[in-house]
Design an enzyme around this catalytic site. Structure first.
Site, PDB file in Angstrom:
ATOM      1  N   LYS A 166     -13.558  -7.347  -7.596  1.00 34.97           N
ATOM      2  CA  LYS A 166     -14.128  -7.401  -6.043  1.00 34.97           C
ATOM      3  C   LYS A 166     -15.087  -8.494  -6.616  1.00 34.97           C
ATOM      4  O   LYS A 166     -16.200  -7.435  -6.561  1.00 34.97           O
ATOM      5  CB  LYS A 166     -14.172  -6.283  -5.732  1.00 34.97           C
ATOM      6  CG  LYS A 166     -12.317  -6.270  -4.978  1.00 34.97           C
ATOM      7  CD  LYS A 166     -12.330  -5.092  -3.738  1.00 34.97           C
ATOM      8  CE  LYS A 166     -10.690  -4.634  -3.878  1.00 34.97           C
ATOM      9  NZ  LYS A 166     -10.515  -3.936  -2.887  1.00 34.97           N
ATOM     10  N   LYS A 172       1.059  -0.998   0.131  1.00 29.68           N
ATOM     11  CA  LYS A 172       0.016  -0.119  -0.306  1.00 29.68           C
ATOM     12  C   LYS A 172       0.772   1.302  -0.309  1.00 29.68           C
ATOM     13  O   LYS A 172       1.728   1.848   0.047  1.00 29.68           O
ATOM     14  CB  LYS A 172      -0.861  -0.015   0.835  1.00 29.68           C
ATOM     15  CG  LYS A 172      -1.851  -0.981   0.953  1.00 29.68           C
ATOM     16  CD  LYS A 172      -2.620  -1.201   0.317  1.00 29.68           C
ATOM     17  CE  LYS A 172      -4.375  -1.948   0.527  1.00 29.68           C
ATOM     18  NZ  LYS A 172      -5.262  -1.782  -0.921  1.00 29.68           N
TER      19      LYS A 172
END
Ligand code: OSB
Ligand code: MG
Length: 376
Positions: free
Chosen positions: A268, A169
């Site tokens: 997703k 991240k």
């Protein structure tokens, strides 16, 4: 063949995370989610709603999902005869958005239907027999850490466990140096970054500094509704852009690919409304020649199992964020837990439906609220 849901159970669960997870949205220590169980004649199916307590990744929250399912989706599905669970998503068309709520119901219905037919979910979804047999390639998502050394240590540990790709991240102030550190310590491993929308087009020059590091991609650098700026950014940097938050529908994925806003697609099912919309998005990406991979939302083993089955579609050619249970939960809600093998693959559960064994005691202990819905 048909499926008809007679009862829906909603549970609000909270599970502590083994370790905090930090993104550009902030640091979290536990995961709350709504677990949806659908029932027909004693047979059940389960779906995990990926909405979190907060509306940071998406506008949906555990509370909005609960409300939308209870007041709008349950009245549509209860006692309705569906020829196939692929018809569930389109039957929700009157409700705008709220894909995470819709996905949880659609996915639970898929699980129920596959169990009734004694088939693994992957088979029902059109998974490739060779991927079902070999298992899916697994990657990990590593949050923002307290120090660069801590980050490098975590990357080393995950590579040692076999994972086939590392995602870290990033956010302004934790980007170039973080990537530099991982490259210095770990060499030319398959590496990518995820910004969770933390930058704007004004940062294009800074993001171009990532180009020399030969990253597989940069995920969602700009805002969640900003395809045009992503296309402009993609024209200024060499690293391929992958979109996550921006792609809510198959049509947006098509727009993004055709307009150069990204070259790679993250799917997703929670974000797009379930398995049907995921399959449609997958098919569009394949038709455009774009690689696809499966994202993750810190799911328990239940959501994780759905993700594994979906990841067997042939277009999922890059390792997904579908990792072992123990990275997040100890214990998980299922036993045996999802595990990664030394070659970095995860086996596809072979039983009917999602094919995992839920430990109901653990579900009960994690439950904060429970409700049963029927047609009266
Ligand atoms: O952006 O992919 C993301 C987790 C929560 C919300 C958004 C994201 C993530 C992750 C973790 O990156 C993926 C996982 O391991 O489940
Ligand atoms: Mg992401």
């Amino acid at each position: 063949m048909r499926v008809r849901i007679e009862r829906i159970e909603l549970r609000l669960l909270r599970l502590p995370l083994v370790r905090f997870f930090e993104t550009s949205f902030g640091r979290i220590h536990d995961r709350a989610f709504v677990l949806v169980t659908v029932e027909e004649n004693g047979a059940v199916g389960v779906g995990e709603c990926v909405a979190d307590d907060n509306p940071f990744y998406s506008y949906e929250t555990t509370r909005t999902a609960w409300d939308i399912i209870e007041r709008f989706l349950a009245p549509i599905v209860l006692d309705r005869r569906y020829a196939h669970p692929r018809d569930v998503f389109d039957s929700f068309a009157i409700v705008r958005g709220h894909h995470m709520a819709k996905a949880a119901v659609e996915m639970a219905t898929r699980d129920l239907f596959a169990r009734q037919q004694q088939r693994p979910l992957a088979d029902l979804l059109g998974g490739s027999p060779s991927l079902i047999a070999s298992g899916i390639a697994s990657g990990v998502s590593i949050g923002i850490q307290d120090s660069l050394d801590e980050l490098a240590g975590r990357v080393e540990a995950e590579l040692a466990a076999g994972y086939r790709r590392i995602k870290i991240k990033i956010k302004p102030g934790w980007d170039i140096e973080a990537v530099q550190k991982v490259r210095d310590r770990c060499g030319s491993v398959p590496l990518m970054v995820d910004a969770n929308a933390a930058y704007s087009l004004r940062d294009a020059d800074r993001l171009a500094l990532l180009d020399p590091f030969d990253l597989m991609m940069i995920e969602q650098p700009l805002d969640y509704d900003d395809l045009r700026d992503h296309a402009l950014l993609q024209s200024k940097i060499r690293t391929s852009i992958c979109l996550d938050e921006s792609l809510h529908t198959p049509r947006l994925a098509k727009d993004a690919l055709e307009n150069g806003a990204c070259r790679i697609i993250n799917i997703k099912p929670g974000r797009v409304g379930g398995h049907l919309q995921s399959i449609r998005m997958h098919d569009i990406a394949v038709a455009c020649g774009a690689p696809v991979w499966h994202g993750g939302m810190l799911e328990s083993g239940i959501g994780r199992a759905h993700n594994i089955h979906l990841s067997t579609l042939p277009g999922f050619t890059l390792p997904g964020d579908v990792a072992a249970s123990r990275r997040y939960f100890a214990p998980d809600l299922i036993d045996p837990e999802i595990d990664v093998r030394p070659d970095g693959t995860i086996a596809v559960p072979a039983g009917p439906g999602i094919g995992v064994h839920i430990i109901h005691d653990r579900v009960a202990r994690a439950t904060l609220e429970r409700s049963e819905l029927r047609r009266h």
